[in-house]
Design a protein around this motif. Structure first.
Motif, PDB file in Angstrom:
ATOM      1  N   GLN A 252       0.863  -1.180   0.000  1.00  0.00           N
ATOM      2  CA  GLN A 252       0.000   0.000   0.000  1.00  0.00           C
ATOM      3  C   GLN A 252       0.903   1.235   0.000  1.00  0.00           C
ATOM      4  O   GLN A 252       1.528   1.544   1.012  1.00  0.00           O
ATOM      5  N   PRO A 253       1.041   1.936  -1.140  1.00  0.00           N
ATOM      6  CA  PRO A 253       1.881   3.144  -1.147  1.00  0.00           C
ATOM      7  C   PRO A 253       1.441   4.097  -0.045  1.00  0.00           C
ATOM      8  O   PRO A 253       0.239   4.326   0.143  1.00  0.00           O
ATOM      9  N   ARG A 254       2.397   4.660   0.680  1.00  0.00           N
ATOM     10  CA  ARG A 254       2.043   5.494   1.828  1.00  0.00           C
ATOM     11  C   ARG A 254       3.120   6.538   2.073  1.00  0.00           C
ATOM     12  O   ARG A 254       4.264   6.398   1.635  1.00  0.00           O
ATOM     13  N   TYR A 255       2.739   7.578   2.774  1.00  0.00           N
ATOM     14  CA  TYR A 255       3.676   8.616   3.195  1.00  0.00           C
ATOM     15  C   TYR A 255       3.255   9.098   4.578  1.00  0.00           C
ATOM     16  O   TYR A 255       2.170   8.762   5.078  1.00  0.00           O
ATOM     17  N   ASN A 256       4.148   9.873   5.219  1.00  0.00           N
ATOM     18  CA  ASN A 256       3.891  10.375   6.570  1.00  0.00           C
ATOM     19  C   ASN A 256       3.575   9.238   7.536  1.00  0.00           C
ATOM     20  O   ASN A 256       2.644   9.310   8.334  1.00  0.00           O
ATOM     21  N   PHE A 257       4.354   8.163   7.423  1.00  0.00           N
ATOM     22  CA  PHE A 257       4.166   7.015   8.312  1.00  0.00           C
ATOM     23  C   PHE A 257       5.433   6.801   9.130  1.00  0.00           C
ATOM     24  O   PHE A 257       6.410   7.554   9.011  1.00  0.00           O
ATOM     25  N   THR A 258       5.423   5.803   9.976  1.00  0.00           N
ATOM     26  CA  THR A 258       6.548   5.507  10.851  1.00  0.00           C
ATOM     27  C   THR A 258       7.144   4.159  10.469  1.00  0.00           C
ATOM     28  O   THR A 258       6.412   3.210  10.179  1.00  0.00           O
ATOM     29  N   LEU A 259       8.475   4.082  10.473  1.00  0.00           N
ATOM     30  CA  LEU A 259       9.187   2.853  10.122  1.00  0.00           C
ATOM     31  C   LEU A 259      10.091   2.468  11.279  1.00  0.00           C
ATOM     32  O   LEU A 259      10.817   3.307  11.816  1.00  0.00           O
ATOM     33  N   ILE A 260      10.036   1.205  11.665  1.00  0.00           N
ATOM     34  CA  ILE A 260      10.905   0.724  12.740  1.00  0.00           C
ATOM     35  C   ILE A 260      11.347  -0.690  12.414  1.00  0.00           C
ATOM     36  O   ILE A 260      10.604  -1.454  11.782  1.00  0.00           O
ATOM     37  N   GLY A 261      12.569  -1.052  12.799  1.00  0.00           N
ATOM     38  CA  GLY A 261      13.120  -2.360  12.467  1.00  0.00           C
ATOM     39  C   GLY A 261      13.440  -3.183  13.690  1.00  0.00           C
ATOM     40  O   GLY A 261      13.928  -2.655  14.699  1.00  0.00           O
ATOM     41  N   ILE A 262      13.165  -4.478  13.598  1.00  0.00           N
ATOM     42  CA  ILE A 262      13.473  -5.395  14.691  1.00  0.00           C
ATOM     43  C   ILE A 262      13.526  -6.817  14.142  1.00  0.00           C
ATOM     44  O   ILE A 262      12.695  -7.212  13.329  1.00  0.00           O
ATOM     45  N   GLU A 263      14.557  -7.578  14.549  1.00  0.00           N
ATOM     46  CA  GLU A 263      14.698  -8.990  14.200  1.00  0.00           C
ATOM     47  C   GLU A 263      14.476  -9.249  12.709  1.00  0.00           C
ATOM     48  O   GLU A 263      13.604 -10.025  12.314  1.00  0.00           O
ATOM     49  N   SER A 264      15.277  -8.581  11.877  1.00  0.00           N
ATOM     50  CA  SER A 264      15.300  -8.780  10.425  1.00  0.00           C
ATOM     51  C   SER A 264      14.000  -8.384   9.731  1.00  0.00           C
ATOM     52  O   SER A 264      13.733  -8.827   8.618  1.00  0.00           O
ATOM     53  N   CYS A 265      13.189  -7.558  10.381  1.00  0.00           N
ATOM     54  CA  CYS A 265      11.943  -7.093   9.772  1.00  0.00           C
ATOM     55  C   CYS A 265      11.794  -5.586   9.972  1.00  0.00           C
ATOM     56  O   CYS A 265      12.202  -5.037  10.997  1.00  0.00           O
ATOM     57  N   LEU A 266      11.219  -4.938   8.950  1.00  0.00           N
ATOM     58  CA  LEU A 266      10.819  -3.545   9.048  1.00  0.00           C
ATOM     59  C   LEU A 266       9.308  -3.477   9.175  1.00  0.00           C
ATOM     60  O   LEU A 266       8.596  -4.250   8.526  1.00  0.00           O
ATOM     61  N   TYR A 267       8.818  -2.547   9.973  1.00  0.00           N
ATOM     62  CA  TYR A 267       7.381  -2.358  10.132  1.00  0.00           C
ATOM     63  C   TYR A 267       7.020  -0.941   9.690  1.00  0.00           C
ATOM     64  O   TYR A 267       7.530   0.045  10.251  1.00  0.00           O
TER      65      TYR A 267
END
Length: 459
Positions: A252-267
């Motif tokens: 789902q193309p998106r902007y103005n969101f938050t990205l965080i990484g943990i255990e080989s995954c990005l959310y």
């Protein structure tokens, strides 16, 4: 065969020292390479009524069982020592990861030395890097360690404070005019901002989401131009090879969101699409290079305050009127769980950073005053809130760029870079150097940068 008989077959007795523990065999097999190897071997011990483990203390085994069952105990020095020995002997992955989460300035030297003794390599390297990041505060204590341990720490590079401004995509014709499209880092020795790398032309940091995972920088989403057309691609910067690679964008193309990484995954959490605020969450597996949808947030949100504490993901959501809700994402259950609620008059959490097992919620001051922010601390172990005294200066959004390294917090705007020391229930100003000369929003994070680089000073 009755269900009770099946359950009894799964119970195993383990004698550690003078103590006998009854526990779940499948739990031990899932958590410990030692027991997996034991049962694969068919050795006589695995057919006995009790499995005897010698030369270990019962407390370490008890801690290992607690962690295997999902608990996250805070450990004192004696318990840390026994837990490290137990994690190394049983090759207990969950316990080793939990010990890494417990690293702090009070125990890092102990963890570093003891993990070296017992060969717990992951904890050993993470402890060494933690000490290197706090070298200024720990160098005298480091001299008390064996020489080879001290030299290993000194051979490492500390994590650098890194920043990038808000830039849209760039065409070939515009490239000569885009000299500011650079990722920069603070050289703390020279007190200068220096160029690390240039952004790819196709990358946008305007309303994009950025995070660091395993010492790689990820730039996802963002927009082209004033009509906010979403950028479909994602980009990854490898600081060791000094190269960028192209990755697929979220489904789902998106902007103005938050990205965080943990255990080989990005959310990728929340955000906007077509000027509509979303609650959807997507997970990117860096190994398979695939995006999949995860459990959505409880309600739509853009630019949500989010942080990582002790390998756990937390977000701070607003809920009118005047309610701040802390939710935790539980990966193995794919669900968001309400952790705590904070009620403050005319004030909402706009940024959240973590130090040890504390979440610091930075919120606007009275009557939407963003120049004098207020701060509250939530301890995820005790479940207690603490209001931090006084106001914190937030000129041009500096506090919203907060990044924690060791016991320090770095904040940034165009006029100054401020370092605070976290002490007790306060952030105390420690050092101030020149700011980052870029207009608009600024993204900040930490990267370990190799020593061999050609330096370019930011103008």
């Amino acid at each position: 065969m009755k269900c009770s008989e099946v359950k009894n077959m799964d119970i195993v007795k383990v004698r550690v020292g003078d103590s006998v523990f009854e526990t779940n065999k499948s739990l031990l097999l899932g958590e410990c390479e030692y027991f997996r190897a034991l049962y694969r071997s068919g050795m006589v011990e695995c057919h006995q009524e009790e499995i005897h483990v010698r030369n270990l203390k019962a407390q370490g085994f008890l801690i290992m069982l607690a962690v295997a069952n999902g608990e996250r105990p805070i450990l004192n020095d004696e318990e840390i020592l026994e837990a490290i020995e137990c994690a190394a002997f049983f090759q207990a992955e969950s316990l080793a990861r939990h010990l890494q989460d417990l690293l702090n300035s009070n125990n890092c030297l102990l963890m570093y030395q003891v993990s070296a003794t017992f060969g717990l390599l992951g904890l050993h390297e993470m402890s060494a890097q933690f000490i290197r990041n706090m070298y200024r505060d720990l160098q005298e204590d480091l001299k008390k360690l064996p020489q080879e341990l001290a030299e290993h720490v000194e051979s490492l590079v500390p994590s650098a404070f890194v920043a990038v401004g808000s830039h849209s995509t760039c065409s070939v014709d515009e490239l000569p005019l885009a000299a500011t499209r650079t990722v920069c880092y603070l050289d703390e020795y020279d007190e200068e901002w220096k160029v690390l790398t240039a952004l790819p032309m196709e990358a946008s940091t305007s309303l994009a989401a950025l995070t660091v995972l395993d010492n790689r920088l990820y730039v996802v989403g963002g927009v082209h131009g004033v009509d906010k057309r979403p950028v479909d691609a994602s980009f990854c910067y490898d600081v060791v090879t000094n190269t960028w690679s192209l990755l697929p964008g979220p489904r789902q193309p998106r902007y103005n969101f938050t990205l965080i990484g943990i255990e080989s995954c990005l959310y990728a959490i929340g955000g906007e699409s077509g000027r509509t605020t979303m609650s959807s969450v997507e997970k990117y597996n860096v190994v398979t290079k695939e995006w999949t949808f995860a459990a959505p947030l409880p309600r739509p949100v853009a630019g949500v305050a989010c942080t990582k504490a002790m390998s756990r993901i937390f977000v701070c959501l607003w809920k009118p009127m005047e309610t701040n809700e802390i939710y935790e994402y539980i990966p193995n259950q794919d669900m968001w769980v309400l952790v705590s609620t904070l009620l403050k008059h005319q004030s909402y959490g706009h940024c959240m950073v973590a130090h040890r097992d504390n979440l610091y919620v930075i919120r606007n001051g009275p009557q939407d005053d963003f120049l004098r922010c207020l701060m509250d601390c939530y301890n995820i172990t005790t479940g207690q809130w603490t209001s931090m005294p006084g106001h914190y200066g937030n000129s041009k959004g500096a506090l919203f760029t907060s990044v924690v390294r060791g016991d320090s917090v770095f904040t940034l705007n165009r006029t100054m870079t401020m370092e605070y020391t976290i002490t007790g229930n306060m952030w105390k100003p420690f050092n101030q150097v020149k700011g980052f000369p870029r207009n608009g929003s600024v993204w900040t994070f930490l990267l370990r940068i190799p020593k061999e680089r050609k330096e370019v000073t930011v103008s």
